[in-house]
Design an enzyme around this catalytic site. Structure first.
Site, mmCIF file in Angstrom:
data_model
loop_
_atom_site.group_PDB
_atom_site.id
_atom_site.type_symbol
_atom_site.label_atom_id
_atom_site.label_comp_id
_atom_site.label_asym_id
_atom_site.label_seq_id
_atom_site.Cartn_x
_atom_site.Cartn_y
_atom_site.Cartn_z
ATOM 1 N N GLY A 190 -2.270 -9.046 12.555
ATOM 2 C CA GLY A 190 -2.853 -7.734 12.835
ATOM 3 C C GLY A 190 -3.606 -7.105 11.683
ATOM 4 N N THR A 191 -4.330 -7.925 10.943
ATOM 5 C CA THR A 191 -5.140 -7.351 9.860
ATOM 6 C C THR A 191 -6.549 -7.929 9.915
ATOM 7 O OG1 THR A 191 -5.342 -7.049 7.452
ATOM 8 C CG2 THR A 191 -4.146 -9.008 8.184
ATOM 9 N N SER A 192 -7.536 -7.083 9.637
ATOM 10 C CA SER A 192 -8.936 -7.484 9.812
ATOM 11 C C SER A 192 -9.437 -8.396 8.700
ATOM 12 C CB SER A 192 -9.819 -6.234 9.873
ATOM 13 O OG SER A 192 -9.683 -5.502 8.668
ATOM 14 N N HIS A 230 0.819 -1.217 0.000
ATOM 15 C CA HIS A 230 0.000 0.000 0.000
ATOM 16 C C HIS A 230 0.851 1.264 0.000
ATOM 17 C CE1 HIS A 230 -3.842 -2.201 1.646
ATOM 18 N NE2 HIS A 230 -3.572 -2.492 0.396
ATOM 19 N N ALA A 239 -0.197 -8.249 19.620
ATOM 20 C CA ALA A 239 0.919 -8.620 18.744
ATOM 21 C C ALA A 239 2.232 -8.735 19.515
ATOM 22 C CB ALA A 239 1.046 -7.591 17.622
ATOM 23 N N CYS A 252 4.982 11.941 -8.092
ATOM 24 C CA CYS A 252 4.426 12.967 -8.993
ATOM 25 C C CYS A 252 3.401 12.297 -9.886
ATOM 26 C CB CYS A 252 5.545 13.579 -9.835
ATOM 27 S SG CYS A 252 4.910 14.683 -11.120
ATOM 28 N N GLU A 287 -8.008 -10.467 17.799
ATOM 29 C CA GLU A 287 -9.249 -11.243 17.810
ATOM 30 C C GLU A 287 -9.428 -11.847 16.420
ATOM 31 O OE1 GLU A 287 -11.979 -7.264 17.220
ATOM 32 O OE2 GLU A 287 -11.480 -7.994 19.223
HETATM 33 P P1 OAD Z 1 -7.846 -2.784 10.339
HETATM 34 O O1 OAD Z 1 -8.035 -1.593 11.193
HETATM 35 O O2 OAD Z 1 -8.918 -3.121 9.363
HETATM 36 O O3 OAD Z 1 -7.640 -4.075 11.252
HETATM 37 C C1 OAD Z 1 -6.738 -4.061 12.329
HETATM 38 C C2 OAD Z 1 -6.675 -5.459 12.921
HETATM 39 O O4 OAD Z 1 -5.688 -5.441 13.946
HETATM 40 C C3 OAD Z 1 -7.990 -5.927 13.572
HETATM 41 O O5 OAD Z 1 -8.249 -7.272 13.183
HETATM 42 C C4 OAD Z 1 -7.702 -5.832 15.085
HETATM 43 O O6 OAD Z 1 -8.380 -6.846 15.819
HETATM 44 C C5 OAD Z 1 -6.197 -6.069 15.093
HETATM 45 N N1 OAD Z 1 -5.501 -5.479 16.265
HETATM 46 C C6 OAD Z 1 -5.771 -4.338 16.938
HETATM 47 N N2 OAD Z 1 -4.900 -4.148 17.937
HETATM 48 C C7 OAD Z 1 -4.027 -5.190 17.902
HETATM 49 C C8 OAD Z 1 -2.893 -5.581 18.683
HETATM 50 N N3 OAD Z 1 -2.447 -4.861 19.706
HETATM 51 N N4 OAD Z 1 -2.252 -6.738 18.345
HETATM 52 C C9 OAD Z 1 -2.690 -7.503 17.298
HETATM 53 N N5 OAD Z 1 -3.744 -7.179 16.532
HETATM 54 C C10 OAD Z 1 -4.412 -6.045 16.819
HETATM 55 O O7 OAD Z 1 -6.424 -2.602 9.610
HETATM 56 P P2 OAD Z 1 -5.850 -3.377 8.327
HETATM 57 O O8 OAD Z 1 -6.352 -4.770 8.289
HETATM 58 O O9 OAD Z 1 -4.399 -3.154 8.306
HETATM 59 O O10 OAD Z 1 -5.756 0.559 3.295
HETATM 60 O O11 OAD Z 1 -6.516 -2.559 7.159
HETATM 61 C C11 OAD Z 1 -6.225 -2.918 5.840
HETATM 62 C C12 OAD Z 1 -6.235 -1.705 4.952
HETATM 63 O O12 OAD Z 1 -7.474 -1.003 5.138
HETATM 64 C C13 OAD Z 1 -5.194 -0.649 5.276
HETATM 65 O O13 OAD Z 1 -3.939 -0.915 4.690
HETATM 66 C C14 OAD Z 1 -5.796 0.599 4.733
HETATM 67 C C15 OAD Z 1 -7.204 0.418 5.268
HETATM 68 O O14 OAD Z 1 -8.220 1.069 4.652
HETATM 69 C C16 OAD Z 1 -5.732 1.720 2.586
HETATM 70 O O15 OAD Z 1 -5.735 2.820 3.106
HETATM 71 C C17 OAD Z 1 -5.708 1.509 1.109
#
Ligand code: OAD
Length: 233
Positions: free
Chosen positions: A173-175, A107, A217, A115, A201
């Site tokens: 750490g990704t949803s 990303h 994490a 530019c 979770e």
């Molecule tokens: P999200 O905010 O969608 O998800 C964050 C994840 O991290 C969730 O599953 C939480 O449960 C988990 N989480 C929170 N705190 C944590 C901790 N301390 N340890 C482990 N896990 C934890 O973020 P992303 O999945 O990264 O894209 O989002 C994906 C993309 O959506 C991003 O790159 C961005 C966003 O819109 C763009 O902007 C194009």
């Protein structure tokens, strides 16, 4: 044959470094509209608003320090006898700050400028403004080098090749709400990788993982890395 680990990271790995996630309560998308700050149309409509959003995030990420999870992944890369590739959705640069070298920013990065007139890229200054000229062509058409909704993520061919050859795929750490990253677990599984989810979770794709560990994490990532290094040595 040497083993290959592909690791997908999201905002959750940087949460304990003080950087907000997107979809958690109080996350960035509860405070800003995606359409306004993370789409080409939003940028065309109000470039100052978009620059201000990324300027604030850039300053925050420059002040942030990597946590135990970032450091554990850097240790894994240094000590694992095979290859470790981190594919990150994060734009914060904390993997590199922790010492990881093989990092693909699908990303983009807050620390890059692009530019949109001539595609020249250069290191972003701390703050950017709509009329900053491109150092190569002089056009006042500079933007953060981040991928917005509706744009193609970077490095997709390299990622697909890595997933096809992965022995282990780990999602941290990704949803699992954003594609194409949300589908990487299926690709890796299809090619025979062992799949692992490490998250606070269960994500929306949890049923697709063979192994899962839930917790912060800074706890679950160092534990998994230690176990993986024990297995491989
Ligand atoms: P999200 O905010 O969608 O998800 C964050 C994840 O991290 C969730 O599953 C939480 O449960 C988990 N989480 C929170 N705190 C944590 C901790 N301390 N340890 C482990 N896990 C934890 O973020 P992303 O999945 O990264 O894209 O989002 C994906 C993309 O959506 C991003 O790159 C961005 C966003 O819109 C763009 O902007 C194009």
């Amino acid at each position: 044959m040497s083993q290959s680990i592909v690791i997908l990271t999201g905002a959750g790995i940087s949460a304990e470094s003080g950087l907000g996630t997107f979809r958690d309560e109080d996350g960035l998308w509860a405070q800003h509209r995606i359409e306004d700050v993370a789409t080409p149309e939003g940028f065309a409509h109000n470039p100052k608003l978009v620059h201000d959003f990324y300027n604030a995030r850039r300053v925050q990420s420059m002040e942030a320090e990597p946590n135990a999870a970032h450091f554990a992944l850097a240790e894994l890369e240094a000590k694992f006898p095979g290859t470790v590739l981190i594919v990150t959705q994060n734009v914060d640069g904390l993997h590199e700050k922790a010492g990881s070298q093989n990092v693909l920013h699908m990303h983009g990065t807050l620390h890059g400028a692009l530019c949109h007139a001539c595609d020249h890229r250069w290191p972003a200054p701390a703050t950017m403004a709509p009329h900053d000229p491109c150092p190569a062509c002089g056009t006042p058409a500079t933007r953060p080098d981040v991928v917005w909704f509706g744009e193609m993520p970077y490095g997709m061919e390299r990622i697909s090749n890595a997933l096809a050859q992965a022995d282990v795929f780990v999602s941290i750490g990704t949803s699992g709400e954003v594609y194409p990253a949300a589908n990487f677990v299926n690709e890796a599984d299809m090619f025979g990788a062992h799949t692992v989810e490490l998250n606070l979770e269960p994500s929306s794709g949890v049923s697709r993982f063979a192994e899962t560990h839930f917790g912060p994490a800074t706890q679950v990532v160092p534990e998994w890395v230690a176990a993986e290094l024990t297995r491989s040595n």
